[in-house]
Design a protein around this motif. Structure first.
Motif, PDB file in Angstrom:
ATOM      1  N   UNK A 110      61.684  69.917 -12.283  1.00 54.40           N
ATOM      2  CA  UNK A 110      61.283  70.370 -13.574  1.00 54.40           C
ATOM      3  C   UNK A 110      61.790  69.413 -14.652  1.00 54.40           C
ATOM      4  N   UNK A 111      62.983  69.133 -14.759  1.00 50.29           N
ATOM      5  CA  UNK A 111      63.797  68.333 -15.762  1.00 50.29           C
ATOM      6  C   UNK A 111      63.109  66.917 -15.986  1.00 50.29           C
ATOM      7  N   UNK A 112      62.797  66.329 -14.808  1.00 51.16           N
ATOM      8  CA  UNK A 112      62.101  65.054 -14.696  1.00 51.16           C
ATOM      9  C   UNK A 112      60.672  65.180 -15.617  1.00 51.16           C
ATOM     10  N   UNK A 113      59.995  66.283 -15.207  1.00 54.83           N
ATOM     11  CA  UNK A 113      58.708  66.586 -15.671  1.00 54.83           C
ATOM     12  C   UNK A 113      58.851  66.694 -17.474  1.00 54.83           C
ATOM     13  N   UNK A 114      59.788  67.296 -17.761  1.00 58.71           N
ATOM     14  CA  UNK A 114      60.202  67.725 -19.140  1.00 58.71           C
ATOM     15  C   UNK A 114      60.644  66.334 -19.827  1.00 58.71           C
ATOM     16  N   UNK A 119      67.295  81.862 -28.654  1.00 59.49           N
ATOM     17  CA  UNK A 119      68.240  82.539 -29.529  1.00 59.49           C
ATOM     18  C   UNK A 119      68.940  81.420 -30.410  1.00 59.49           C
ATOM     19  N   UNK A 120      68.784  80.157 -29.760  1.00 57.08           N
ATOM     20  CA  UNK A 120      69.632  78.702 -30.326  1.00 57.08           C
ATOM     21  C   UNK A 120      68.821  78.587 -31.830  1.00 57.08           C
ATOM     22  N   UNK A 121      69.383  78.433 -32.720  1.00 57.25           N
ATOM     23  CA  UNK A 121      68.856  78.295 -34.034  1.00 57.25           C
ATOM     24  C   UNK A 121      67.949  77.076 -34.129  1.00 57.25           C
ATOM     25  N   UNK A 122      66.469  77.265 -34.307  1.00 54.18           N
ATOM     26  CA  UNK A 122      65.679  75.953 -34.392  1.00 54.18           C
ATOM     27  C   UNK A 122      65.153  75.584 -32.960  1.00 54.18           C
ATOM     28  N   UNK A 123      65.819  76.261 -31.946  1.00 50.71           N
ATOM     29  CA  UNK A 123      65.399  75.821 -30.739  1.00 50.71           C
ATOM     30  C   UNK A 123      64.158  75.711 -30.385  1.00 50.71           C
ATOM     31  N   UNK A 124      63.556  74.864 -29.616  1.00 46.14           N
ATOM     32  CA  UNK A 124      62.303  74.478 -29.190  1.00 46.14           C
ATOM     33  C   UNK A 124      62.534  74.298 -27.489  1.00 46.14           C
ATOM     34  N   UNK A 125      62.671  75.639 -26.954  1.00 49.51           N
ATOM     35  CA  UNK A 125      62.907  75.919 -25.316  1.00 49.51           C
ATOM     36  C   UNK A 125      61.796  75.719 -24.655  1.00 49.51           C
ATOM     37  N   UNK A 126      62.163  75.111 -23.431  1.00 48.72           N
ATOM     38  CA  UNK A 126      61.532  75.048 -22.547  1.00 48.72           C
ATOM     39  C   UNK A 126      61.857  75.839 -21.245  1.00 48.72           C
ATOM     40  N   UNK A 127      60.724  76.487 -20.469  1.00 52.68           N
ATOM     41  CA  UNK A 127      61.126  77.264 -19.385  1.00 52.68           C
ATOM     42  C   UNK A 127      60.293  77.114 -17.949  1.00 52.68           C
ATOM     43  N   UNK A 128      60.765  77.359 -16.787  1.00 48.21           N
ATOM     44  CA  UNK A 128      60.372  77.338 -15.780  1.00 48.21           C
ATOM     45  C   UNK A 128      60.844  78.452 -15.006  1.00 48.21           C
ATOM     46  N   UNK A 129      59.975  79.207 -14.060  1.00 46.23           N
ATOM     47  CA  UNK A 129      60.103  80.320 -13.192  1.00 46.23           C
ATOM     48  C   UNK A 129      60.243  79.840 -11.823  1.00 46.23           C
TER      49      UNK A 129
END
Length: 400
Positions: free
Chosen positions: A115-119, A212-222
């Motif tokens: 997933x990290x490599x995909x991102x 919750x990180x200020x200004x974060x553009x978070x990526x998720x995977x399940x």
């Protein structure tokens, strides 16, 4: 035929005069009790309590239910592949992460690196951290014996579990008291081996909640666990306590869609849900005492009649009967009744601790369906457990 309880226990073994025996056998075709002895006496069930845990899970969870573990990139991902923040692992109480009993699945750490490599992540400025804001305060039951907690069978059930929450040592398989840290450190090390730098160290500190990180553009995977019955089958065959504690809590997590923020996943809440379920079908568990999902607590109390009622309610469900190991062939009963006429004809869960030996399950017909529910519970014996086991085997052979 209704065989009433007599003053003389139906089992013969040394020290039987001081032991307690609860027995109930019910023919499922007409729900006739064909044999019983002291069936309402409350006894220590040990691991046959897992029969109740498995039945509750099947009634409250869909067949495709799976635990979810979330991988989250907490912060901005820059053009050069730097994650300006932490990589977080948010556990969903999955007991199978890194388990040696599901080796055919892609390991979580390999999946996470993919997933990290995909991102496009090439560097993590922070660390690899546990994303759960609150850890399970009741991961270890206060009712378990202190001497059990150091061993694998006494390992706790945490929001983030890993590697069966145990590790090999000279003394045997010991409990890992911080599996979240174990997984975070392992993933950080594997990332470095895959040329993904981790600058913030390897630890198990709790991250800010994802998003919750200020200004974060978070990526998720399940990452999904095996399905309900795959986990239950391992639980029943191995008598796995970690799996049982996780499956007890699973109905509280159902419908969470991977997010566990704010969900009450306490053991006590799961037990209240369980009692309410069985009360709705006319089986009152309140007369007994149930404090965990595994049966490891010696203060648990159930009667043979209560367990038989549960087995009778589930007896027409092939997916439930199929969870039990076959005597003489599988799991903890692979040597019980082996090379006898009952070899492979009974599906039983065993339970034992010092002075306790219990069996609960089914006699099977020629088509593999359950014909009788069988519960035998023995408490308080002082002779070797092998003598009690032989007595139970002789009784079952004489009956069936």
């Amino acid at each position: 035929m209704f065989q009433r309880a007599s003053a003389v226990p139906p089992l013969r073994f040394p020290s039987a005069e001081g032991a307690s025996v609860g027995l109930c056998v019910v023919r499922l075709s007409d729900m006739t009790v064909v044999a019983e002895h002291d069936a309402t006496r409350l006894l220590v069930p040990a691991s046959v309590l897992k029969c109740l845990t498995a039945a509750t899970a099947q009634l409250l969870l869909p067949a495709d239910y799976a635990f979810i573990t979330r991988l989250g990139a907490n912060g901005r991902l820059t053009a050069d592949g730097t994650l300006d923040g932490d990589l977080s692992l948010t556990g969903g109480w999955d007991p199978t992460l890194g388990s040696r009993f599901f080796t055919a699945r892609k390991p979580f750490v390999d999946w996470a690196i993919e997933r990290l490599k995909e991102w496009g992540v090439k560097r993590v400025a922070g660390g690899v951290v546990v994303g759960n804001a609150v850890s399970a305060a009741d991961a270890l039951s206060p009712y378990w014996l202190l001497e059990d907690l150091e061993w694998e069978y006494g390992a706790g059930c945490y929001p983030l579990n890993y590697g069966d929450n145990s590790y090999d040592s000279r003394e045997g398989r010991l409990a890992d008291t911080d599996p979240g840290a174990t997984l975070c450190n392992l993933l950080a090390a594997m990332m470095k081996g895959a040329d993904i730098a981790v600058e913030g160290g390897e630890d198990d500190r709790v991250s800010e909640s994802i998003g919750d990180v200020a200004g974060a553009e978070s990526l998720f995977a399940a990452y999904s666990s095996p399905c309900r019955d795959e986990i239950l089958r391992v639980m029943m065959h191995r008598s796995d306590n970690l799996y049982a504690e996780a499956m007890l809590r699973a109905p509280l997590l159902a419908g969470a869609c991977g997010s566990v923020d704010g969900i009450d996943v306490r053991c006590d809440s799961a037990l209240i849900r369980q009692v309410a379920l069985w009360d709705s079908v006319g089986i009152d568990l309140r007369r007994g005492r149930i404090v965990d999902g595994s049966g490891l607590a010696p203060v648990n109390r159930l009667s043979a009649r209560m367990l038989a009622d549960i087995l009778c309610h589930m007896g027409n469900k092939k997916e439930y009967v199929g969870l039990f190991p076959l005597v003489g062939r599988e799991g903890t009963v692979r040597n019980f009744l082996r090379r006898t006429p009952l070899d492979g004809r009974m599906a039983l869960k065993s339970g034992s601790m010092t002075g306790v030996l219990c069996y609960a399950g089914y006699l099977l017909g020629s088509d593999g369906s359950a014909t009788h529910a069988v519960v035998i519970m023995v408490n308080g014996f002082t002779c070797p457990s092998s003598k009690v086991k032989d007595s139970i085997a002789a009784y079952l052979r004489g009956m069936f």
